[in-house]
Design a protein around this motif. Structure first.
Motif, PDB file in Angstrom:
ATOM      1  N   MET A  69       4.830   1.935  -6.351  1.00  0.00           N
ATOM      2  CA  MET A  69       3.473   2.492  -6.237  1.00  0.00           C
ATOM      3  C   MET A  69       2.523   1.461  -5.619  1.00  0.00           C
ATOM      4  SD  MET A  69       3.017   5.632  -7.278  1.00  0.00           S
ATOM      5  CE  MET A  69       3.637   6.926  -8.355  1.00  0.00           C
ATOM      6  N   ARG A  70       2.609   0.226  -6.135  1.00  0.00           N
ATOM      7  CA  ARG A  70       1.715  -0.803  -5.602  1.00  0.00           C
ATOM      8  C   ARG A  70       2.026  -1.107  -4.139  1.00  0.00           C
ATOM      9  NH1 ARG A  70      -0.515  -6.361  -8.361  1.00  0.00           N
ATOM     10  NH2 ARG A  70      -1.195  -7.372  -6.443  1.00  0.00           N
ATOM     11  N   ALA A  71       3.296  -1.165  -3.806  1.00  0.00           N
ATOM     12  CA  ALA A  71       3.670  -1.426  -2.414  1.00  0.00           C
ATOM     13  C   ALA A  71       3.164  -0.317  -1.498  1.00  0.00           C
ATOM     14  CB  ALA A  71       5.186  -1.565  -2.299  1.00  0.00           C
ATOM     15  N   SER A  72       3.236   0.915  -1.958  1.00  0.00           N
ATOM     16  CA  SER A  72       2.749   2.037  -1.159  1.00  0.00           C
ATOM     17  C   SER A  72       1.247   1.942  -0.944  1.00  0.00           C
ATOM     18  CB  SER A  72       3.104   3.355  -1.857  1.00  0.00           C
ATOM     19  OG  SER A  72       2.589   4.454  -1.141  1.00  0.00           O
ATOM     20  N   ILE A  73       0.524   1.604  -2.006  1.00  0.00           N
ATOM     21  CA  ILE A  73      -0.936   1.472  -1.903  1.00  0.00           C
ATOM     22  C   ILE A  73      -1.305   0.329  -0.972  1.00  0.00           C
ATOM     23  CG2 ILE A  73      -3.028   0.901  -3.199  1.00  0.00           C
ATOM     24  CD1 ILE A  73      -1.641   2.322  -5.622  1.00  0.00           C
ATOM     25  N   GLY A 103       0.472  -1.001   1.395  1.00  0.00           N
ATOM     26  CA  GLY A 103       0.848  -0.696   2.769  1.00  0.00           C
ATOM     27  C   GLY A 103      -0.137   0.234   3.448  1.00  0.00           C
ATOM     28  N   ALA A 104      -0.589   1.253   2.719  1.00  0.00           N
ATOM     29  CA  ALA A 104      -1.534   2.201   3.304  1.00  0.00           C
ATOM     30  C   ALA A 104      -2.883   1.544   3.596  1.00  0.00           C
ATOM     31  CB  ALA A 104      -1.723   3.389   2.368  1.00  0.00           C
TER      32      ALA A 104
END
Length: 250
Positions: A1-5, A7-8
């Motif tokens: 979740m943190r990596a997705s946030i 990255g975006a």
């Protein structure tokens, strides 16, 4: 979740554009089902028939994910039925399936029909107000046990997924974070915590143990009931005056 946030936000930063957040769409397994599986990421291989699913756990996690997404800077998109907590429909008869993916795979890949079932609006049996009595049969049939998931039924239930979405979006429109910057807060491995400005924080507990609320914090909204002064597992909470003026960082 943190990596997705991360990255975006990083991808949008060079052009100063707002990020957009989605939990589901018409091509992926619905969150209530996906988050109820051991592997909650999405892949068509993980949609195979017989994949074990804990829908109660999935619904709890879907509620937490919804508030997490609503608290992020940018726009949030809701795929129809997500706000009702509709599960993936996985027992569609072979002769009723529509998705070319299912046909091309010879029935190995269940395809995307399960997240494309018509929305249940009201009533105790299909078509749940989606079409008038006597109208042609919808392209996909709704399950017989969806009466509790209609818009009408959930509108009367303060604990429903629809009630949570409405409450979260209502608070979101008030922008309790003001214009402050997004900052990760120190947290353990099982917790995701970030601040927006100096007076708002979002805390998500992914772990099995309850996490105490910071002293003096005011709870704006929680995805599930709190346990005294603690955030239980698979729960998101929004806080005002969150972690004092302590250290913030990555």
């Amino acid at each position: 979740m943190r990596a997705s946030i991360d990255g975006a936000l990083a991808a949008h930063a060079p052009v100063d554009a707002p990020a957009t957040w989605v939990l589901s769409n018409h091509d992926v397994t619905r969150p209530v089902t996906r988050y109820g599986r051991a592997d909650s990421s999405f892949a068509f291989e993980s949609k195979r028939a017989g994949t074990p699913t804990d829908l109660e756990r999935g619904a709890r996690r879907a509620r937490a994910a919804a508030l997490l997404a609503m608290a992020l800077p940018g726009s949030m998109y809701i795929y129809q039925g997500e706000e009702l907590g509709l599960p993936e429909v996985e027992d569609i008869p072979f002769e009723r399936r529509q998705d070319p993916m299912w046909h091309r795979s010879g029935g190995v890949d269940p395809g995307r029909d399960g997240c494309r079932i018509p929305i249940p609006w009201s009533g105790d049996e299909p078509p749940y107000g989606f079409s008038v009595d006597g109208a042609a049969r919808p392209w996909l049939d709704q399950p017989d046990d969806w009466a509790r998931l209609t818009v009408a039924a959930e509108s009367e239930d303060p604990g429903s997924m629809l009630a949570l979405y409405r409450a979260g979006l209502r608070v979101r429109r008030q922008a309790p974070w003001g214009t402050g910057a997004f900052t990760w807060l120190p947290s353990g491995d099982d917790v995701l915590a970030f601040a927006r400005g100096d007076s708002f924080a979002c805390l998500v507990n992914f772990g099995p143990e309850a996490v105490p609320l910071p002293s003096g914090a005011e709870v704006l909204i929680s995805s599930n009931d709190l346990e005294g002064g603690a955030v239980p597992h698979d729960t998101t909470v929004w806080l005002l005056n969150p972690l004092g003026q302590g250290e913030r960082g990555r």
